[in-house]
Each structure stands twice: as structure tokens, then as C-alpha cells.
Design a protein around this motif. Sequence first.
Motif, short mmCIF file in Angstrom:
data_model
loop_
_atom_site.label_atom_id
_atom_site.label_comp_id
_atom_site.label_asym_id
_atom_site.label_seq_id
_atom_site.Cartn_x
_atom_site.Cartn_y
_atom_site.Cartn_z
N THR A 8 0.79 -1.25 0.04
CA THR A 8 0.09 -0.03 0.12
C THR A 8 1.02 1.24 0.02
O THR A 8 1.98 1.43 0.49
N LEU A 9 0.39 2.27 -0.48
CA LEU A 9 1.04 3.52 -0.74
C LEU A 9 0.65 4.69 -0.07
O LEU A 9 -0.81 4.91 -0.08
N GLU A 10 1.02 5.30 0.68
CA GLU A 10 0.95 6.51 1.59
C GLU A 10 1.65 7.65 1.23
O GLU A 10 2.58 7.48 1.32
N ARG A 11 0.92 8.84 1.18
CA ARG A 11 1.76 10.10 1.05
C ARG A 11 1.38 10.96 2.07
O ARG A 11 -0.02 11.04 2.22
N SER A 12 2.15 11.96 2.40
CA SER A 12 1.95 12.93 3.28
C SER A 12 2.92 14.09 3.37
O SER A 12 4.00 13.89 2.83
N ASN A 13 2.39 15.26 3.66
CA ASN A 13 3.30 16.35 3.58
C ASN A 13 3.30 17.22 4.88
O ASN A 13 2.38 17.05 5.59
N CYS A 14 4.42 17.75 5.15
CA CYS A 14 4.66 18.48 6.51
C CYS A 14 5.48 19.50 6.06
O CYS A 14 6.54 19.44 5.29
N ARG A 15 5.53 20.37 7.09
CA ARG A 15 6.59 21.73 7.00
C ARG A 15 7.21 21.53 8.58
O ARG A 15 6.52 21.48 9.46
N TYR A 16 8.34 21.49 8.66
CA TYR A 16 9.27 21.59 9.82
C TYR A 16 10.17 22.94 9.71
O TYR A 16 10.64 23.13 8.76
N THR A 17 10.28 23.19 11.24
CA THR A 17 11.42 24.05 11.34
C THR A 17 12.73 23.41 11.44
O THR A 17 12.50 22.18 11.60
N LEU A 18 13.81 24.04 11.36
CA LEU A 18 15.23 23.36 11.41
C LEU A 18 15.15 22.53 12.91
O LEU A 18 15.64 21.54 12.88
N PRO A 19 14.86 23.39 13.95
CA PRO A 19 14.90 22.34 15.23
C PRO A 19 14.10 21.02 15.13
O PRO A 19 14.33 20.17 15.69
N GLU A 20 12.67 21.37 14.45
CA GLU A 20 11.75 19.98 14.45
C GLU A 20 12.40 18.91 13.58
O GLU A 20 12.12 18.03 14.02
N ILE A 21 13.06 19.31 12.54
CA ILE A 21 14.02 18.31 11.96
C ILE A 21 14.58 17.48 12.71
O ILE A 21 14.84 16.14 12.71
N GLU A 22 15.42 18.02 13.71
CA GLU A 22 16.51 17.30 14.29
C GLU A 22 15.48 16.47 15.40
O GLU A 22 15.89 15.37 15.96
N HIS A 23 14.48 17.13 16.12
CA HIS A 23 13.73 16.32 17.18
C HIS A 23 12.71 15.45 16.43
O HIS A 23 12.40 14.49 17.32
N LYS A 24 12.19 15.67 15.25
CA LYS A 24 10.99 15.08 15.17
C LYS A 24 11.14 14.03 13.83
O LYS A 24 10.58 12.90 13.60
N LEU A 25 11.99 14.58 12.86
CA LEU A 25 12.26 13.85 11.44
C LEU A 25 13.38 12.80 11.70
O LEU A 25 13.23 11.63 11.35
N LEU A 26 14.37 13.39 12.05
CA LEU A 26 15.83 12.53 12.21
C LEU A 26 15.65 11.43 12.86
O LEU A 26 16.18 10.25 12.48
N PRO A 27 14.95 11.20 13.96
CA PRO A 27 14.93 10.25 15.07
C PRO A 27 14.22 9.03 14.40
O PRO A 27 14.31 7.82 14.55
N ARG A 28 13.38 9.39 13.20
CA ARG A 28 12.54 8.20 12.79
C ARG A 28 13.34 7.68 11.39
O ARG A 28 12.77 6.52 10.94
N ILE A 29 14.26 8.05 11.22
CA ILE A 29 15.23 7.74 9.79
C ILE A 29 16.04 6.56 10.37
O ILE A 29 16.80 6.58 11.40
#
Length: 127
Positions: A28-49
Motif C-alpha cells: 500500500t502507498l501512503e503520501r503525506s506533506n509536512c513543514r518542519y522548522t530546522l529544530p523540528e527536523i532534529e527532534h521529530k524527523l531525524l529520529p525516525r530515519i
Amino acid sequence: MQERHYLGVDLHSTQATVHELTIGEDGTLERSNCRYTLPEIEHKLLPRIDERWWVCVEAGSGSMLFARKVGEAGGHVILLRAQDLRLVYAPGRKTDRIDARKLANHARRRVEDSEEETDVAEVYVVD
């Protein structure tokens, strides 16, 4: 098949627009869009990768640092020259969301259609 994530990141000096394309174990294919501030990238996005993530970003200020951080997190990185992305993926309406989606789609094609030739010059790839 293992879940896979393709991320297109339109990175700016204070924020990033992100398009996430996820293919589940059942296909199954899912798509989502989000806008992050640079601090949010560090704390919300990078830990998921992790190793299931392919991240595609346009070359620009801050992109090499971002690419290094994604690589350190275990993800795969594709860094593209912005002018090549625009030439190959057609002119027209240009927004951060559209650019992020094009980048995510490029990452998916690059990984899943490995036989397909592309005219996009990848300037940096971390595998």
C-alpha cells in the motif's frame, strides 16, 4: 517485503517542506506533506530515519549538513542539482510542496526502477 520510505525535502534556511511516500509491507502507498522548522527536523524527523529511508534533497546551503545527518541516522541520501530537477521534471507551477513531491518521486524511481536511465545529475549519494 519490508516497509520503505521515500522522502523529498525542499530545504530552506529556517524550514523544510517534506513529502513522505511510504510503501507498506503489503504494497500500500501512503503520501503525506509536512513543514518542519530546522529544530523540528532534529527532534521529530531525524529520529525516525533508519535504513528503510531514502531521502532526496536539492543541493543548496545546508543540504550537505542535512545529508550527513540523514546518513548518520542510517538513511540513504540522494542530493540533486536544482537546475537538473527543474529541467527533467518539467516547468510549470512551482511550490515547495510540488518540489518536495518531485524529490520523493525521484527517490522512489531511483530505488525501485533501477534499470531506468535518468538525465538528473546526482551530485552526492550516500548508500
